[in-house]
Design a protein around this motif. Structure first.
Motif, short mmCIF file in Angstrom:
data_model
loop_
_atom_site.label_atom_id
_atom_site.label_comp_id
_atom_site.label_asym_id
_atom_site.label_seq_id
_atom_site.Cartn_x
_atom_site.Cartn_y
_atom_site.Cartn_z
N VAL A 222 0.83 -1.20 0.00
CA VAL A 222 0.00 0.00 0.00
C VAL A 222 0.87 1.25 0.00
CG1 VAL A 222 -1.78 1.31 1.24
CG2 VAL A 222 -1.83 -1.20 1.23
N ILE A 223 0.51 2.20 -0.86
CA ILE A 223 1.13 3.52 -0.87
C ILE A 223 0.02 4.54 -0.64
CG2 ILE A 223 2.44 5.22 -2.20
CD1 ILE A 223 3.66 2.87 -3.74
N GLY A 224 0.11 5.27 0.46
CA GLY A 224 -0.96 6.17 0.88
C GLY A 224 -1.05 7.42 0.02
N LYS A 225 -2.19 8.08 0.09
CA LYS A 225 -2.45 9.25 -0.74
C LYS A 225 -1.44 10.36 -0.47
CE LYS A 225 -5.79 11.60 2.28
NZ LYS A 225 -7.19 12.09 2.40
N GLY A 226 -1.11 11.07 -1.54
CA GLY A 226 -0.23 12.22 -1.42
C GLY A 226 1.24 11.90 -1.28
N THR A 227 1.61 10.65 -1.23
CA THR A 227 3.02 10.27 -1.09
C THR A 227 3.76 10.48 -2.41
OG1 THR A 227 2.80 8.78 0.79
CG2 THR A 227 4.53 8.27 -0.77
N LYS A 228 4.99 10.93 -2.31
CA LYS A 228 5.82 11.18 -3.49
C LYS A 228 7.08 10.32 -3.41
CE LYS A 228 2.86 14.59 -4.03
NZ LYS A 228 1.66 14.44 -4.88
N ILE A 229 7.34 9.59 -4.48
CA ILE A 229 8.47 8.65 -4.51
C ILE A 229 9.39 9.03 -5.66
CG2 ILE A 229 9.12 6.24 -4.82
CD1 ILE A 229 6.44 5.45 -3.60
N ASP A 230 10.65 9.23 -5.35
CA ASP A 230 11.66 9.66 -6.32
C ASP A 230 12.09 8.48 -7.21
OD1 ASP A 230 13.48 11.29 -7.58
OD2 ASP A 230 14.72 11.66 -5.81
N ASN A 231 13.01 8.75 -8.12
CA ASN A 231 13.50 7.73 -9.04
C ASN A 231 14.27 6.62 -8.32
OD1 ASN A 231 12.57 9.49 -11.04
ND2 ASN A 231 14.58 10.40 -11.33
N LEU A 232 14.26 5.43 -8.91
CA LEU A 232 15.13 4.32 -8.49
C LEU A 232 14.89 3.88 -7.05
CD1 LEU A 232 18.40 5.62 -10.17
CD2 LEU A 232 17.00 3.72 -10.97
N VAL A 233 13.65 3.84 -6.65
CA VAL A 233 13.28 3.40 -5.31
C VAL A 233 12.71 1.98 -5.40
CG1 VAL A 233 11.66 3.78 -3.40
CG2 VAL A 233 12.91 5.71 -4.40
N GLN A 234 13.01 1.17 -4.39
CA GLN A 234 12.49 -0.20 -4.32
C GLN A 234 11.57 -0.33 -3.11
OE1 GLN A 234 12.05 -3.10 -5.52
NE2 GLN A 234 11.91 -4.51 -3.82
#
Length: 346
Positions: A222-234
């Protein structure tokens, strides 16, 4: 596109000091600004540069004034910067419809206002909401659900049964829902544990390029609302990330971790498996987290520890060379030989 200073101030709920009728045609940093450009400054140094630049107006917060430039004063110049850029640089629009090269399963439901670009593949039972854009070369696995106003850049892959909310942006090369890394050792070999869960992504999430989000082994990742994930993340299987969190480039979150809301993980942070990271936790870049972290704490280092403790240890390490010199001087005064010092070490 062109706007008067008054129009921009109204859009930003700010005020104009100077010529409100001046026409602004672009936005640029002070060192590249041309006549007709708007620039911004958030401190005295940047304001001095902006005032001597060729820009016609300066976006500021605070009590700045100028006899040379029109000033647009707002509560927060950096927030206003983010709001004004889309005026001058609007994102490209995509016409509704399905490209002739796209392959859409008969049971898929694609809203008439959605854009399905060239060479996309839409699996059985997929539902795609209004104004969602698949730019090209996208694969959406069977039974996946995509909400409204999403934008998937080229070559994003969505595995089956993924659920994605609305206003989600996913950049090129990202894979959502691949198998989690689950194996058990059995008779001299690593036996694969089937990964039968899925991925659920909330509204207003943005995921950078070449990110991998694994499906859960049983339940969802699960990834919650409004979350921001940058490049090359696992993001590993069965991870749960709360709302409005930030994960910077090359972060790795191991399986079954639970992250709270407003968590910030700096670049290259690693989180060991099955940990609980509380709300509003900040972990500094390259930290290796091996323990649960309570709400509101800041951790640094590898292995990670609370920032005050870690900073004290860093200071102590920097003092070691001087300390060793002092010890050698004391030993010399005491007449200890090299052999005696070596013996003491044993």
């Amino acid at each position: 596109m062109s706007f008067t200073a008054a129009e921009i101030a109204k859009h930003l709920q700010g005020e104009v000091r100077g010529d409100a009728s001046i026409v602004l045609k672009g936005f640029a940093p002070a060192d590249r600004a041309q006549p007709g450009d708007l620039t911004f400054a958030e401190n005295d140094t940047y304001f001095a540069r902006a005032e001597t630049s060729a820009a016609s107006a300066i976006l500021v917060s605070g009590d700045f004034s100028s006899k040379l430039k029109t000033i647009i004063r707002v509560v927060n110049a950096r927030v206003a910067f983010a709001k004004v850029l889309p005026l001058f640089f609007p994102e490209p629009t995509f016409a509704a419809g399905i490209h002739s090269t796209a392959i859409v399963a008969p049971s898929a439901q694609v809203d008439a206002t959605a854009h399905i670009g060239p060479y996309c593949v839409i699996g059985e039972g997929v539902r795609i909401g209004a104004r969602t854009v698949l730019q090209g070369g996208n694969h959406v696995g069977a039974a996946s659900q995509l909400g409204e106003d999403n934008n998937f850049f080229p070559n994003v892959t969505i595995y089956s049964r993924t659920q994605i909310g609305s206003r989600v942006r996913i950049h090129s090369g990202t894979v959502i829902g691949s198998d989690g890394f689950g194996y058990v050792f059995d008779e001299g070999a690593h036996r694969k544990v089937p990964q039968i869960g899925n991925v659920i992504i909330g509204d207003d999430v943005e995921i950078g390029a070449n990110v991998t989000v694994d499906r859960g082994a049983l339940g969802p990742t699960v990834i919650g609302k409004g979350t921001k994930i940058d490049n090359l993340v696992q993001i590993a299987h069965n991870v749960s990330i709360g709302e409005h969190s930030l994960l910077v480039a090359q972060v790795g979150v191991a399986g079954s971790c639970k992250l709270g809301n407003y968590v910030i993980l700096g670049g290259q942070v690693g989180i060991a498996g099955h940990l609980k990271i509380g709300n509003r936790v900040t972990v500094a870049a390259q930290a290796g987290v091996m323990h649960d972290i309570k709400d509101g704490e800041k951790w640094i280092g590898s292995p990670a520890q609370p920032d005050r403790q870690g900073k004290r240890q860093m200071v102590a390490v920097h003092q070691l060379p001087a300390l060793l010199r002092r010890v050698r001087e004391i030993e010399k005064k005491l007449g200890l030989s090299t052999d005696e010092r070596s013996q003491d070490k044993l």
